[in-house]
Design a protein around this motif. Structure first.
Motif, PDB file in Angstrom:
ATOM      1  N   ILE A   8     -12.450 -31.172   1.878  1.00  0.00           N
ATOM      2  CA  ILE A   8     -11.162 -30.811   1.323  1.00  0.00           C
ATOM      3  C   ILE A   8     -10.130 -30.901   2.435  1.00  0.00           C
ATOM      4  O   ILE A   8     -10.328 -30.377   3.526  1.00  0.00           O
ATOM      5  N   GLN A   9      -9.041 -31.596   2.138  1.00  0.00           N
ATOM      6  CA  GLN A   9      -7.979 -31.765   3.112  1.00  0.00           C
ATOM      7  C   GLN A   9      -6.697 -31.155   2.574  1.00  0.00           C
ATOM      8  O   GLN A   9      -6.397 -31.270   1.399  1.00  0.00           O
ATOM      9  N   LYS A  10      -5.938 -30.533   3.455  1.00  0.00           N
ATOM     10  CA  LYS A  10      -4.648 -29.997   3.068  1.00  0.00           C
ATOM     11  C   LYS A  10      -3.630 -31.121   3.020  1.00  0.00           C
ATOM     12  O   LYS A  10      -3.696 -32.065   3.805  1.00  0.00           O
ATOM     13  N   THR A  11      -2.676 -30.988   2.113  1.00  0.00           N
ATOM     14  CA  THR A  11      -1.579 -31.953   2.082  1.00  0.00           C
ATOM     15  C   THR A  11      -0.605 -31.600   3.199  1.00  0.00           C
ATOM     16  O   THR A  11      -0.647 -30.496   3.759  1.00  0.00           O
ATOM     17  N   GLN A  12       0.289 -32.524   3.506  1.00  0.00           N
ATOM     18  CA  GLN A  12       1.298 -32.271   4.533  1.00  0.00           C
ATOM     19  C   GLN A  12       2.173 -31.084   4.133  1.00  0.00           C
ATOM     20  O   GLN A  12       2.614 -30.316   4.983  1.00  0.00           O
ATOM     21  N   TYR A  13       2.399 -30.927   2.836  1.00  0.00           N
ATOM     22  CA  TYR A  13       3.202 -29.803   2.347  1.00  0.00           C
ATOM     23  C   TYR A  13       2.487 -28.478   2.608  1.00  0.00           C
ATOM     24  O   TYR A  13       3.111 -27.492   3.010  1.00  0.00           O
ATOM     25  N   GLU A  14       1.185 -28.441   2.378  1.00  0.00           N
ATOM     26  CA  GLU A  14       0.409 -27.219   2.595  1.00  0.00           C
ATOM     27  C   GLU A  14       0.313 -26.869   4.079  1.00  0.00           C
ATOM     28  O   GLU A  14       0.282 -25.695   4.439  1.00  0.00           O
ATOM     29  N   ILE A  15       0.276 -27.880   4.937  1.00  0.00           N
ATOM     30  CA  ILE A  15       0.207 -27.635   6.380  1.00  0.00           C
ATOM     31  C   ILE A  15       1.442 -26.881   6.850  1.00  0.00           C
ATOM     32  O   ILE A  15       1.359 -25.942   7.629  1.00  0.00           O
ATOM     33  N   ILE A  16       2.606 -27.278   6.327  1.00  0.00           N
ATOM     34  CA  ILE A  16       3.845 -26.609   6.712  1.00  0.00           C
ATOM     35  C   ILE A  16       4.062 -25.337   5.890  1.00  0.00           C
ATOM     36  O   ILE A  16       4.768 -24.435   6.310  1.00  0.00           O
ATOM     37  N   GLY A  17       3.434 -25.251   4.716  1.00  0.00           N
ATOM     38  CA  GLY A  17       3.549 -24.047   3.894  1.00  0.00           C
ATOM     39  C   GLY A  17       4.705 -24.073   2.922  1.00  0.00           C
ATOM     40  O   GLY A  17       5.397 -23.064   2.755  1.00  0.00           O
ATOM     41  N   ILE A  18       4.924 -25.221   2.299  1.00  0.00           N
ATOM     42  CA  ILE A  18       6.020 -25.358   1.340  1.00  0.00           C
ATOM     43  C   ILE A  18       5.529 -26.003   0.055  1.00  0.00           C
ATOM     44  O   ILE A  18       4.445 -26.575   0.013  1.00  0.00           O
ATOM     45  N   LYS A  19       6.362 -25.914  -0.986  1.00  0.00           N
ATOM     46  CA  LYS A  19       6.055 -26.576  -2.245  1.00  0.00           C
ATOM     47  C   LYS A  19       6.449 -28.055  -2.140  1.00  0.00           C
ATOM     48  O   LYS A  19       7.310 -28.406  -1.329  1.00  0.00           O
ATOM     49  N   GLU A  20       5.853 -28.868  -2.978  1.00  0.00           N
ATOM     50  CA  GLU A  20       6.115 -30.305  -2.915  1.00  0.00           C
ATOM     51  C   GLU A  20       7.526 -30.680  -3.345  1.00  0.00           C
ATOM     52  O   GLU A  20       8.003 -31.756  -2.991  1.00  0.00           O
ATOM     53  N   ASP A  21       8.195 -29.809  -4.072  1.00  0.00           N
ATOM     54  CA  ASP A  21       9.559 -30.122  -4.492  1.00  0.00           C
ATOM     55  C   ASP A  21      10.601 -29.476  -3.568  1.00  0.00           C
ATOM     56  O   ASP A  21      11.782 -29.373  -3.918  1.00  0.00           O
ATOM     57  N   ALA A  22      10.196 -29.095  -2.381  1.00  0.00           N
ATOM     58  CA  ALA A  22      11.101 -28.432  -1.431  1.00  0.00           C
ATOM     59  C   ALA A  22      12.210 -29.389  -0.977  1.00  0.00           C
ATOM     60  O   ALA A  22      11.997 -30.594  -0.845  1.00  0.00           O
ATOM     61  N   SER A  23      13.372 -28.811  -0.708  1.00  0.00           N
ATOM     62  CA  SER A  23      14.490 -29.602  -0.198  1.00  0.00           C
ATOM     63  C   SER A  23      14.266 -29.898   1.291  1.00  0.00           C
ATOM     64  O   SER A  23      13.404 -29.286   1.943  1.00  0.00           O
ATOM     65  N   HIS A  24      15.079 -30.804   1.805  1.00  0.00           N
ATOM     66  CA  HIS A  24      14.977 -31.150   3.222  1.00  0.00           C
ATOM     67  C   HIS A  24      15.230 -29.913   4.091  1.00  0.00           C
ATOM     68  O   HIS A  24      14.546 -29.704   5.099  1.00  0.00           O
ATOM     69  N   GLU A  25      16.181 -29.089   3.688  1.00  0.00           N
ATOM     70  CA  GLU A  25      16.508 -27.873   4.445  1.00  0.00           C
ATOM     71  C   GLU A  25      15.319 -26.893   4.439  1.00  0.00           C
ATOM     72  O   GLU A  25      15.001 -26.281   5.464  1.00  0.00           O
ATOM     73  N   GLU A  26      14.650 -26.740   3.298  1.00  0.00           N
ATOM     74  CA  GLU A  26      13.477 -25.855   3.219  1.00  0.00           C
ATOM     75  C   GLU A  26      12.343 -26.390   4.090  1.00  0.00           C
ATOM     76  O   GLU A  26      11.646 -25.616   4.757  1.00  0.00           O
ATOM     77  N   ILE A  27      12.179 -27.698   4.103  1.00  0.00           N
ATOM     78  CA  ILE A  27      11.147 -28.322   4.948  1.00  0.00           C
ATOM     79  C   ILE A  27      11.465 -28.055   6.419  1.00  0.00           C
ATOM     80  O   ILE A  27      10.594 -27.671   7.195  1.00  0.00           O
ATOM     81  N   ARG A  28      12.728 -28.241   6.785  1.00  0.00           N
ATOM     82  CA  ARG A  28      13.141 -28.031   8.176  1.00  0.00           C
ATOM     83  C   ARG A  28      12.908 -26.588   8.617  1.00  0.00           C
ATOM     84  O   ARG A  28      12.357 -26.331   9.702  1.00  0.00           O
ATOM     85  N   LYS A  29      13.272 -25.623   7.786  1.00  0.00           N
ATOM     86  CA  LYS A  29      13.082 -24.206   8.126  1.00  0.00           C
ATOM     87  C   LYS A  29      11.596 -23.864   8.269  1.00  0.00           C
ATOM     88  O   LYS A  29      11.190 -23.170   9.202  1.00  0.00           O
ATOM     89  N   ALA A  30      10.790 -24.348   7.329  1.00  0.00           N
ATOM     90  CA  ALA A  30       9.348 -24.072   7.385  1.00  0.00           C
ATOM     91  C   ALA A  30       8.719 -24.730   8.610  1.00  0.00           C
ATOM     92  O   ALA A  30       7.844 -24.149   9.262  1.00  0.00           O
ATOM     93  N   TYR A  31       9.169 -25.943   8.928  1.00  0.00           N
ATOM     94  CA  TYR A  31       8.659 -26.641  10.107  1.00  0.00           C
ATOM     95  C   TYR A  31       8.974 -25.847  11.377  1.00  0.00           C
ATOM     96  O   TYR A  31       8.101 -25.614  12.209  1.00  0.00           O
ATOM     97  N   ARG A  32      10.228 -25.430  11.520  1.00  0.00           N
ATOM     98  CA  ARG A  32      10.633 -24.702  12.721  1.00  0.00           C
ATOM     99  C   ARG A  32       9.826 -23.407  12.882  1.00  0.00           C
ATOM    100  O   ARG A  32       9.393 -23.067  13.978  1.00  0.00           O
ATOM    101  N   SER A  33       9.611 -22.719  11.791  1.00  0.00           N
ATOM    102  CA  SER A  33       8.833 -21.486  11.832  1.00  0.00           C
ATOM    103  C   SER A  33       7.383 -21.773  12.222  1.00  0.00           C
ATOM    104  O   SER A  33       6.810 -21.097  13.078  1.00  0.00           O
ATOM    105  N   SER A  34       6.781 -22.785  11.585  1.00  0.00           N
ATOM    106  CA  SER A  34       5.380 -23.128  11.865  1.00  0.00           C
ATOM    107  C   SER A  34       5.196 -23.624  13.289  1.00  0.00           C
ATOM    108  O   SER A  34       4.224 -23.271  13.957  1.00  0.00           O
TER     109      SER A  34
END
Length: 179
Positions: A8-34
């Motif tokens: 079982i492999q995690k998706t890139q979204y699961e690695i960062i901890g976001i939903k697949e429909d996340a906005s670019h800003e949500e991705i950026r915030k989750a990335y910075r935190s992670s």
């Protein structure tokens, strides 16, 4: 989560901890935190350091894919293709599987018409949120209400595959079979 070659492999979204429909800003915030949580310079040297360095690299790779709209679109298409689950012989539920007691985990299996079987172990299912508990010779498998997933299980011998449907909020109690 995606099952590939019985892992079982995690998706890139699961690695960062976001939903697949996340906005670019949500991705950026989750990335910075992670990335701050797993940055090698922020951590004390311990036996966990190699694991956190790998996690740091996973988060960095996920950001490289998801930050660029073009690479994210390609990744999303690839993800959809993987989830189409190719051709499966049949769909099975947790209730259809037999459970065998292993050394460190439980093996769940379903017999194939070729004589071999499709299998997944409890540690792999635990990664997608299934909870296992043991009471004597009985095992209880619980899935959270929010969990609804499918996992493709290849046969150990032939080319057939089955889709294991894991429904949310399922409790299953079954007798263990001995190896």
């Amino acid at each position: 989560m995606i099952l590939s070659n019985n892992l079982i492999q995690k998706t890139q979204y699961e690695i960062i901890g976001i939903k697949e429909d996340a906005s670019h800003e949500e991705i950026r915030k989750a990335y910075r935190s992670s990335i701050l949580n797993y940055h090698p310079d922020k951590l004390q040297t311990t036996s966990e350091t190699p694991k956190t360095e790998n996690k740091f690299l996973e988060v960095q790779r996920a950001w490289e894919i998801l930050a660029d709209p073009r690479s994210r679109a390609l990744y999303d298409n690839e993800l959809r293709t993987l989830r189409q689950d190719t051709v499966t012989a049949e769909d099975v539920q947790l209730e259809d599987l037999s459970v065998e007691d292993g050394d460190s985990c439980f093996e769940l299996y379903y017999h194939c018409r070729c004589g071999d079987y499709f299998s997944v172990d409890s540690s792999e299912l635990a990664e997608v949120g299934c909870l296992f508990s043991r009471n004597g010779s009985k095992i209880s498998i619980q899935t959270p209400e929010s969990l609804a997933a499918s996992v493709i299980l290849p046969c150990g011998s032939c080319s057939l595959k089955v889709r294991l449907l894991v429904d949310g909020n399922t409790t299953l109690e079954t007798e263990l079979t001995n190896s």
